[in-house]
Scaffold this motif. Structure first.
Motif, PDB file in Angstrom:
ATOM      1  N   THR A   1      -4.300  -1.610  -4.963  1.00  0.00           N
ATOM      2  CA  THR A   1      -4.184  -1.206  -3.564  1.00  0.00           C
ATOM      3  C   THR A   1      -5.460  -1.575  -2.826  1.00  0.00           C
ATOM      4  OG1 THR A   1      -2.780   0.643  -4.236  1.00  0.00           O
ATOM      5  CG2 THR A   1      -3.734   0.765  -2.051  1.00  0.00           C
ATOM      6  N   GLU A   2      -5.320  -1.834  -1.538  1.00  0.00           N
ATOM      7  CA  GLU A   2      -6.480  -2.128  -0.687  1.00  0.00           C
ATOM      8  C   GLU A   2      -7.636  -1.170  -0.985  1.00  0.00           C
ATOM      9  OE1 GLU A   2      -5.433  -3.366   3.717  1.00  0.00           O
ATOM     10  OE2 GLU A   2      -4.191  -1.692   3.057  1.00  0.00           O
ATOM     11  N   GLY A   3      -8.858  -1.728  -1.032  1.00  0.00           N
ATOM     12  CA  GLY A   3     -10.035  -0.892  -1.180  1.00  0.00           C
ATOM     13  C   GLY A   3     -10.280  -0.339  -2.570  1.00  0.00           C
TER      14      GLY A   3
ATOM     15  N   THR B   1      -7.704 -14.348   0.570  1.00  0.00           N
ATOM     16  CA  THR B   1      -7.830 -12.958   0.143  1.00  0.00           C
ATOM     17  C   THR B   1      -9.277 -12.518   0.282  1.00  0.00           C
ATOM     18  OG1 THR B   1      -7.573 -11.433  -1.727  1.00  0.00           O
ATOM     19  CG2 THR B   1      -8.196 -13.690  -2.251  1.00  0.00           C
ATOM     20  N   GLN B   2      -9.466 -11.222   0.423  1.00  0.00           N
ATOM     21  CA  GLN B   2     -10.816 -10.656   0.427  1.00  0.00           C
ATOM     22  C   GLN B   2     -11.226 -10.170  -0.953  1.00  0.00           C
ATOM     23  OE1 GLN B   2     -11.176  -7.634   3.459  1.00  0.00           O
ATOM     24  NE2 GLN B   2     -10.665  -9.012   5.122  1.00  0.00           N
TER      25      GLN B   2
ATOM     26  N   GLU C   1      -9.803  -5.666   1.471  1.00  0.00           N
ATOM     27  CA  GLU C   1      -9.034  -4.973   2.517  1.00  0.00           C
ATOM     28  C   GLU C   1      -7.934  -5.829   3.116  1.00  0.00           C
ATOM     29  OE1 GLU C   1      -9.446  -1.851   3.193  1.00  0.00           O
ATOM     30  OE2 GLU C   1     -11.264  -1.515   2.016  1.00  0.00           O
ATOM     31  N   GLN C   2      -7.485  -6.841   2.398  1.00  0.00           N
ATOM     32  CA  GLN C   2      -6.451  -7.738   2.919  1.00  0.00           C
ATOM     33  C   GLN C   2      -5.259  -7.777   1.960  1.00  0.00           C
ATOM     34  OE1 GLN C   2      -7.815 -11.688   3.863  1.00  0.00           O
ATOM     35  NE2 GLN C   2      -5.774 -12.563   3.728  1.00  0.00           N
ATOM     36  N   PRO C   3      -4.130  -7.150   2.334  1.00  0.00           N
ATOM     37  CA  PRO C   3      -2.958  -7.201   1.457  1.00  0.00           C
ATOM     38  C   PRO C   3      -2.442  -8.627   1.321  1.00  0.00           C
ATOM     39  CG  PRO C   3      -2.730  -5.503   3.148  1.00  0.00           C
ATOM     40  CD  PRO C   3      -3.884  -6.342   3.546  1.00  0.00           C
TER      41      PRO C   3
ATOM     42  N   VAL D   1      -2.504  -7.696  -3.817  1.00  0.00           N
ATOM     43  CA  VAL D   1      -3.155  -6.543  -3.205  1.00  0.00           C
ATOM     44  C   VAL D   1      -2.133  -5.893  -2.274  1.00  0.00           C
ATOM     45  CG1 VAL D   1      -5.011  -5.746  -1.709  1.00  0.00           C
ATOM     46  CG2 VAL D   1      -5.433  -7.599  -3.327  1.00  0.00           C
TER      47      VAL D   1
ATOM     48  N   ALA E   1      -0.819  -2.810   0.411  1.00  0.00           N
ATOM     49  CA  ALA E   1      -1.371  -1.974   1.475  1.00  0.00           C
ATOM     50  C   ALA E   1      -1.468  -0.520   1.013  1.00  0.00           C
ATOM     51  CB  ALA E   1      -0.485  -2.066   2.716  1.00  0.00           C
ATOM     52  N   ARG E   2      -2.384   0.228   1.604  1.00  0.00           N
ATOM     53  CA  ARG E   2      -2.486   1.664   1.327  1.00  0.00           C
ATOM     54  C   ARG E   2      -1.182   2.342   1.726  1.00  0.00           C
ATOM     55  NH1 ARG E   2      -7.771   0.485   3.158  1.00  0.00           N
ATOM     56  NH2 ARG E   2      -9.405   1.118   1.698  1.00  0.00           N
TER      57      ARG E   2
END
Length: 557
Positions: A336-338, A370-371, A400-402, A426, A428-429
């Motif tokens: 998941t993000e983060g 992607t991040q 932070e990039q899905p 990745v 999203a939250r």
């Protein structure tokens, strides 16, 4: 050594005096982490391990800016010209790296003049700008072999891919990265899809990111000194780079590519070259006397024992162990993000029969939009296989990039490049529930609703921070967007009926002000979150009731 760096010139008395004075001034304010290392980062005694530095603490150019230095031992020699002009393409690479870092890491405050100062000291700006139109050097720029003889001892880490040496590492390219550092910090600065330490755009961007590591702010003197010393652990090196930085901040001259003047003095000029004519090593050999006269060889006695009959079976040569493929292990890779990925890709460098190949260099790279990065913030890392032939990628952070991307494992066997790709995602939250204390809003036609709506997102009962929540005015239970009734306004005051919100650290978010048009009725605002959270708010638009007319008095008879 001399073939690598071209003509060498003796350090002048003037240069030595200035450097000594600068060193004395800096000693009182030595930066954190500075060790007592002689000039050039060379260790004083014994064999040392690989230093934690970009260049491996190898040699560098010691010429000072604006120094006019005739050879005091040869008064008739010509005076050396200033070497501070920067070739056009090299200067462009320094400035583009600064611009890229200003967007990616604005808190670092990296000045291009610092890259120019290091580029001057490390390679004389790619040997006077000898680069092609894409910024790649016309010939490789290689430092001395880091074999412990006057420098650090770094056993080969790249299989000779970058430096052509399969025994020890050498610093490579215009910014003189050692292969193991390039494997972590290499960048594609010119957008050609390659990370090449011999390309000045790639190398300058990589050097910028390396200097900005550990959240450094290079506008602060302490962080600036720490960054320079991380490149080469030498206070002489620090002082020299700071002098060139000051020089370039006052302005630079641009010269055409290939016309820049390569500096002449190097920090390793005092290391003697090995004797090219070693003495005799054969048993019974004699050394001529100092006078140079020949000596009579000792008489030989014929052997009394007949020679042994040579074996009829030639000795067998061991079959070299070669990598035939990379066998993938692990997955799926989702985070998941983060957050960090729970596991990392693993490969086995295997022979054609499936046996593992130990001590094989495997490069893992994060590929795609992607991040996501490895834990140290880099996009690539080199891992050496263990005794069983396995290599595991470092810990991966989702960013932070899905979206989806690829983790690519690469190794080389001779001229072959062997790869294995892993898919990663990745997400999203998420929030599985949305709640609000407000169930209904009431407003008048043509006016804003007086009340506001605050929504809380939760996941498994806990506040869900950073969750994207979509707010839409709908016209039916299926959720089709409405084109009439209540609406939001965008930043320009235009009517919109869908927008995306993000919950805060406590999982809550306030819905922006809602307006009613001139149509009375009952409408619905629907809020949806990734993860299934859903909430409907009823919106009533009703005209104010008109007062009833007063009854007429009875007429007078």
């Amino acid at each position: 050594m001399r073939a690598l760096f071209g003509k060498r010139m003796r350090k002048t008395t003037a240069a030595a005096a200035v450097a000594a004075a600068a060193f004395a001034a800096l000693s009182a304010s030595q930066a954190p982490g500075v060790t007592d290392v002689p000039s050039g980062g060379r260790q004083s005694t014994g064999k040392v391990e690989a230093p934690d530095s970009a260049s491996g603490d190898d040699s560098y150019y010691t010429d000072l800016p604006d120094l006019v230095s005739p050879d005091v031992d040869s008064p008739g020699d010509s005076v050396e010209a200033d070497t501070s002009g920067i070739p056009e393409t090299v200067l462009d690479a320094y400035k583009k790296a600064e611009n890229a870092l200003r967007g990616d890491n604005p808190g670092c405050n990296l000045p291009w003049e610092l890259l120019a100062a290091i580029g001057q000291v490390e390679s004389g700006h790619a040997r006077g700008g000898k680069v092609d139109a894409n910024g790649t050097t016309n010939a490789p720029i290689l430092g001395p072999q880091l074999n412990g003889n006057g420098f650090a001892n770094i056993t080969d880490t790249d299989g000779g891919v970058y430096d052509g040496d399969t025994v020890h590492d050498k610093a490579v390219g215009p910014m003189q990265f050692i292969p193991q550092t390039w494997a972590t910090w290499g960048q594609d600065g010119n957008g050609d899809g390659r990370e090449d330490p011999n390309n000045v755009y790639d190398a300058a961007l990589a050097a910028g990111k390396y200097l900005c590591a550990n959240n450094r702010d290079l506008s602060k003197a302490a962080d600036l000194r720490e960054a320079i010393l991380s490149y080469n652990h030498s206070t002489d090196y620090l002082d020299l780079v700071l002098k060139w930085l000051e020089k370039f901040r006052k302005g630079v001259d641009t010269v055409p590519d290939g016309t820049g003047r390569e500096p002449g003095n190097r920090s390793d000029d005092d290391i003697p070259d090995p004797d090219p004519t070693p003495g005799p090593t054969s048993p019974g050999a004699t050394t001529p006397p100092s006078g140079g006269g020949a000596t009579t060889p000792p008489p030989t006695t014929p052997p009394t024992t007949p020679p042994t009959t040579p074996p009829t079976t030639p000795p067998t040569t061991p079959t070299p162990v070669t990598v035939a493929r990379l066998v993938k292990s692990g997955g799926p890779f989702t985070a998941t993000e983060g957050t960090a990925f729970a596991s990392s890709p693993k490969v086995k460098a295997a022979t054609s029969s499936g046996a593992g190949v130990p001590k094989q260099a495997v490069r893992f790279a994060i590929v795609g939009s992607t991040q996501a990065t490895f834990a140290d913030g880099s996009k690539s890392a080199v891992v050496t296989t263990d005794i069983s032939g396995f290599a595991t990628a470092p810990r991966i952070l989702a960013g932070e990039q899905p979206g989806e991307f690829v983790i690519r494992a690469t190794t080389t066997e001779g001229s072959r490049v062997i790869t294995a790709d892993f898919s990663a995602t990745v997400t999203a939250r998420q929030a599985d529930a949305l709640t609000s204390a407000t169930a209904t809003l009431t407003g008048a036609p043509g006016a804003a609703f007086a009340e506001t709506v605050e929504v809380k997102a939760t996941l498994d009962g806990a506040a869900a921070a950073g969750v994207k929540v979509t707010a839409t005015m709908i016209k039916n239970a299926e959720g089709d967007p409405n084109d009439a009734g209540p609406y939001f306004k965008d930043a320009d005051g235009k009517v919109i009926r869908t927008l995306t919100l993000t919950t805060g650290a406590d999982g809550t978010v306030k819905v922006p002000e809602i307006y009613a048009d001139d149509t009375a009725g009952t409408y619905t605002l629907r809020l949806l979150a990734n993860g299934g959270g859903k909430l409907d708010i009823e919106l009533k638009v009703a005209a104010a009731e008109s007062p009833s007319p007063s009854p007429s008095p009875n007429p007078t008879p």
